[in-house]
Design a protein around this motif. Structure first.
Motif, PDB file in Angstrom:
ATOM      1  N   VAL A  52       1.047  -1.157  -0.010  1.00  0.00           N
ATOM      2  CA  VAL A  52       0.056   0.039  -0.021  1.00  0.00           C
ATOM      3  C   VAL A  52       0.868   1.122  -0.175  1.00  0.00           C
ATOM      4  N   GLY A  53       1.914   1.338   0.688  1.00  0.00           N
ATOM      5  CA  GLY A  53       2.864   2.332   0.584  1.00  0.00           C
ATOM      6  C   GLY A  53       3.445   2.575  -0.557  1.00  0.00           C
ATOM      7  N   LEU A  54       3.872   1.715  -1.111  1.00  0.00           N
ATOM      8  CA  LEU A  54       4.355   1.804  -2.639  1.00  0.00           C
ATOM      9  C   LEU A  54       3.308   2.273  -3.544  1.00  0.00           C
ATOM     10  N   ALA A  55       2.033   1.606  -3.514  1.00  0.00           N
ATOM     11  CA  ALA A  55       0.947   2.382  -4.265  1.00  0.00           C
ATOM     12  C   ALA A  55       0.911   3.869  -4.082  1.00  0.00           C
ATOM     13  N   VAL A  56       0.897   4.179  -2.841  1.00  0.00           N
ATOM     14  CA  VAL A  56       0.515   5.541  -2.281  1.00  0.00           C
ATOM     15  C   VAL A  56       1.624   6.667  -2.861  1.00  0.00           C
ATOM     16  N   LEU A  57       2.823   5.827  -2.944  1.00  0.00           N
ATOM     17  CA  LEU A  57       4.141   6.687  -3.275  1.00  0.00           C
ATOM     18  C   LEU A  57       3.925   7.053  -4.910  1.00  0.00           C
ATOM     19  N   LEU A  58       3.550   5.907  -5.709  1.00  0.00           N
ATOM     20  CA  LEU A  58       3.477   6.053  -7.174  1.00  0.00           C
ATOM     21  C   LEU A  58       2.315   6.794  -7.504  1.00  0.00           C
ATOM     22  N   LYS A  59       1.230   6.836  -6.790  1.00  0.00           N
ATOM     23  CA  LYS A  59      -0.103   7.500  -7.057  1.00  0.00           C
ATOM     24  C   LYS A  59       0.279   9.087  -6.854  1.00  0.00           C
ATOM     25  N   ASP A  60       1.272   9.445  -5.796  1.00  0.00           N
ATOM     26  CA  ASP A  60       1.245  10.814  -5.282  1.00  0.00           C
ATOM     27  C   ASP A  60       2.499  11.260  -6.318  1.00  0.00           C
ATOM     28  N   GLY A  61       2.996  10.508  -7.464  1.00  0.00           N
ATOM     29  CA  GLY A  61       3.844  10.850  -8.431  1.00  0.00           C
ATOM     30  C   GLY A  61       5.230  10.556  -8.464  1.00  0.00           C
ATOM     31  N   ALA A  62       5.528   9.776  -7.480  1.00  0.00           N
ATOM     32  CA  ALA A  62       7.031   9.053  -7.238  1.00  0.00           C
ATOM     33  C   ALA A  62       7.140   8.286  -8.584  1.00  0.00           C
ATOM     34  N   LEU A  63       8.533   8.213  -8.922  1.00  0.00           N
ATOM     35  CA  LEU A  63       8.821   7.340 -10.110  1.00  0.00           C
ATOM     36  C   LEU A  63       9.295   5.979  -9.286  1.00  0.00           C
ATOM     37  N   LEU A  64       9.087   4.842 -10.223  1.00  0.00           N
ATOM     38  CA  LEU A  64       9.477   3.573  -9.525  1.00  0.00           C
ATOM     39  C   LEU A  64      11.157   3.558  -9.351  1.00  0.00           C
ATOM     40  N   THR A  65      11.708   4.217 -10.192  1.00  0.00           N
ATOM     41  CA  THR A  65      13.269   4.171 -10.463  1.00  0.00           C
ATOM     42  C   THR A  65      13.754   5.190  -9.175  1.00  0.00           C
ATOM     43  N   GLY A  66      12.799   6.030  -8.638  1.00  0.00           N
ATOM     44  CA  GLY A  66      13.169   6.841  -7.550  1.00  0.00           C
ATOM     45  C   GLY A  66      13.096   6.331  -6.265  1.00  0.00           C
ATOM     46  N   ILE A  67      12.448   5.116  -6.230  1.00  0.00           N
ATOM     47  CA  ILE A  67      12.154   4.602  -4.775  1.00  0.00           C
ATOM     48  C   ILE A  67      13.228   3.624  -4.535  1.00  0.00           C
ATOM     49  N   VAL A  68      14.291   4.129  -3.671  1.00  0.00           N
ATOM     50  CA  VAL A  68      15.507   3.590  -3.397  1.00  0.00           C
ATOM     51  C   VAL A  68      15.495   3.195  -1.693  1.00  0.00           C
ATOM     52  N   PRO A  69      16.373   2.446  -1.379  1.00  0.00           N
ATOM     53  CA  PRO A  69      16.387   2.280  -0.146  1.00  0.00           C
ATOM     54  C   PRO A  69      16.528   3.517   0.568  1.00  0.00           C
ATOM     55  N   GLY A  70      15.942   3.764   1.707  1.00  0.00           N
ATOM     56  CA  GLY A  70      15.853   4.867   2.301  1.00  0.00           C
ATOM     57  C   GLY A  70      14.646   5.670   2.269  1.00  0.00           C
ATOM     58  N   VAL A  71      13.949   5.619   0.945  1.00  0.00           N
ATOM     59  CA  VAL A  71      12.446   6.029   0.853  1.00  0.00           C
ATOM     60  C   VAL A  71      11.667   5.443   1.639  1.00  0.00           C
ATOM     61  N   GLY A 128       7.033   5.531   8.193  1.00  0.00           N
ATOM     62  CA  GLY A 128       7.963   4.836   9.023  1.00  0.00           C
ATOM     63  C   GLY A 128       8.595   3.400   8.296  1.00  0.00           C
ATOM     64  N   ASP A 129       7.761   3.018   7.368  1.00  0.00           N
ATOM     65  CA  ASP A 129       8.281   1.780   6.716  1.00  0.00           C
ATOM     66  C   ASP A 129       9.172   2.021   5.505  1.00  0.00           C
ATOM     67  N   ASP A 130      10.384   1.257   5.230  1.00  0.00           N
ATOM     68  CA  ASP A 130      11.443   1.749   4.242  1.00  0.00           C
ATOM     69  C   ASP A 130      10.978   0.954   2.826  1.00  0.00           C
ATOM     70  N   ILE A 131      10.342   1.723   2.130  1.00  0.00           N
ATOM     71  CA  ILE A 131       9.695   0.970   1.012  1.00  0.00           C
ATOM     72  C   ILE A 131      10.622   0.903  -0.121  1.00  0.00           C
ATOM     73  N   GLY A 132      11.691   1.680  -0.263  1.00  0.00           N
ATOM     74  CA  GLY A 132      12.697   1.391  -1.143  1.00  0.00           C
ATOM     75  C   GLY A 132      13.593   0.028  -0.727  1.00  0.00           C
ATOM     76  N   ARG A 133      13.817  -0.205   0.340  1.00  0.00           N
ATOM     77  CA  ARG A 133      14.481  -1.496   0.698  1.00  0.00           C
ATOM     78  C   ARG A 133      13.547  -2.617   0.539  1.00  0.00           C
ATOM     79  N   TRP A 134      12.248  -2.432   0.891  1.00  0.00           N
ATOM     80  CA  TRP A 134      11.274  -3.692   0.531  1.00  0.00           C
ATOM     81  C   TRP A 134      11.112  -3.888  -0.968  1.00  0.00           C
ATOM     82  N   LEU A 135      11.119  -2.906  -1.563  1.00  0.00           N
ATOM     83  CA  LEU A 135      11.008  -2.817  -3.108  1.00  0.00           C
ATOM     84  C   LEU A 135      12.034  -3.694  -3.712  1.00  0.00           C
ATOM     85  N   LEU A 136      13.176  -3.378  -3.135  1.00  0.00           N
ATOM     86  CA  LEU A 136      14.349  -4.188  -3.960  1.00  0.00           C
ATOM     87  C   LEU A 136      14.322  -5.882  -3.469  1.00  0.00           C
ATOM     88  N   ARG A 137      13.976  -5.907  -2.247  1.00  0.00           N
ATOM     89  CA  ARG A 137      13.829  -7.360  -1.820  1.00  0.00           C
ATOM     90  C   ARG A 137      12.547  -8.340  -2.884  1.00  0.00           C
TER      91      ARG A 137
END
Length: 167
Positions: free
Chosen positions: A64-83, A87-96
């Motif tokens: 849900v966090g990833l979907a919200v970030l993308l809906k708010d205009g973030a690019l998938l390539t911009g979601i890196v560890p630390g984003v 409070g949840d590190d979506i970037g690290r989760w996305l890499l996994r």
């Protein structure tokens, strides 16, 4: 009524009676009432019980966090560890998720694919050129034909049978 308050009431939680979460059978002791609550929760949010879908609450929250970030205009390539999101590190989760894409169930793969997530491309290791000796053949066949004839190749960790080695 806000969905969060409605969801909380349907789960049977009140502020007067704090209980640890998650509770076993958290929809009530009466099976008829629990079934009705489950139907009402499904009407509010079809994904209210991720265990029935085959994944954890943590996975659902990160998704849900990833979907919200993308809906708010973030690019998938911009979601890196630390984003982070709430409070949840979506970037690290996305890499996994990208690394372990094949381990996810088909529904998880479908949901991530709809967001544009693709499996990580694994880098192939380059072949090491041999120095004139067929070490690859030695690994495959167990015998190395070098200068002077054939000799047995020992493998690390292999159990040696038979006589003890000469000293």
């Amino acid at each position: 009524m806000p969905p969060s308050r409605r969801t909380s009431r349907l789960r049977g939680r009140t502020s007067r009676r704090p209980e640890p979460w998650p509770r076993p059978g958290g929809l009530g002791k009466d099976p008829k009432r629990a079934k009705q609550r489950a139907v009402e929760l499904a009407a509010v949010d079809p994904d209210w019980n991720p265990a029935e879908l085959g994944w954890t609450v943590d996975w659902q929250r990160h998704y849900v966090g990833l979907a919200v970030l993308l809906k708010d205009g973030a690019l998938l390539t911009g979601i890196v560890p630390g984003v982070t999101w709430r409070g949840d590190d979506i970037g690290r989760w996305l890499l996994r998720q990208q690394r372990d894409f094949g381990r996810l169930n088909p529904e998880q793969q479908k949901r991530l694919s709809e967001l544009g997530v693709k499996p990580a491309v694994r880098a192939r290791t380059a072949a090491v050129p041999s120095g004139g000796k067929d070490w690859g053949g030695a690994r495959r066949g167990g015998v190395h034909a070098g200068a002077g004839g054939a000799c047995a190749v020992r493998r690390a960790g292999a159990a040696h049978r038979g006589a003890a080695p000469a000293q």
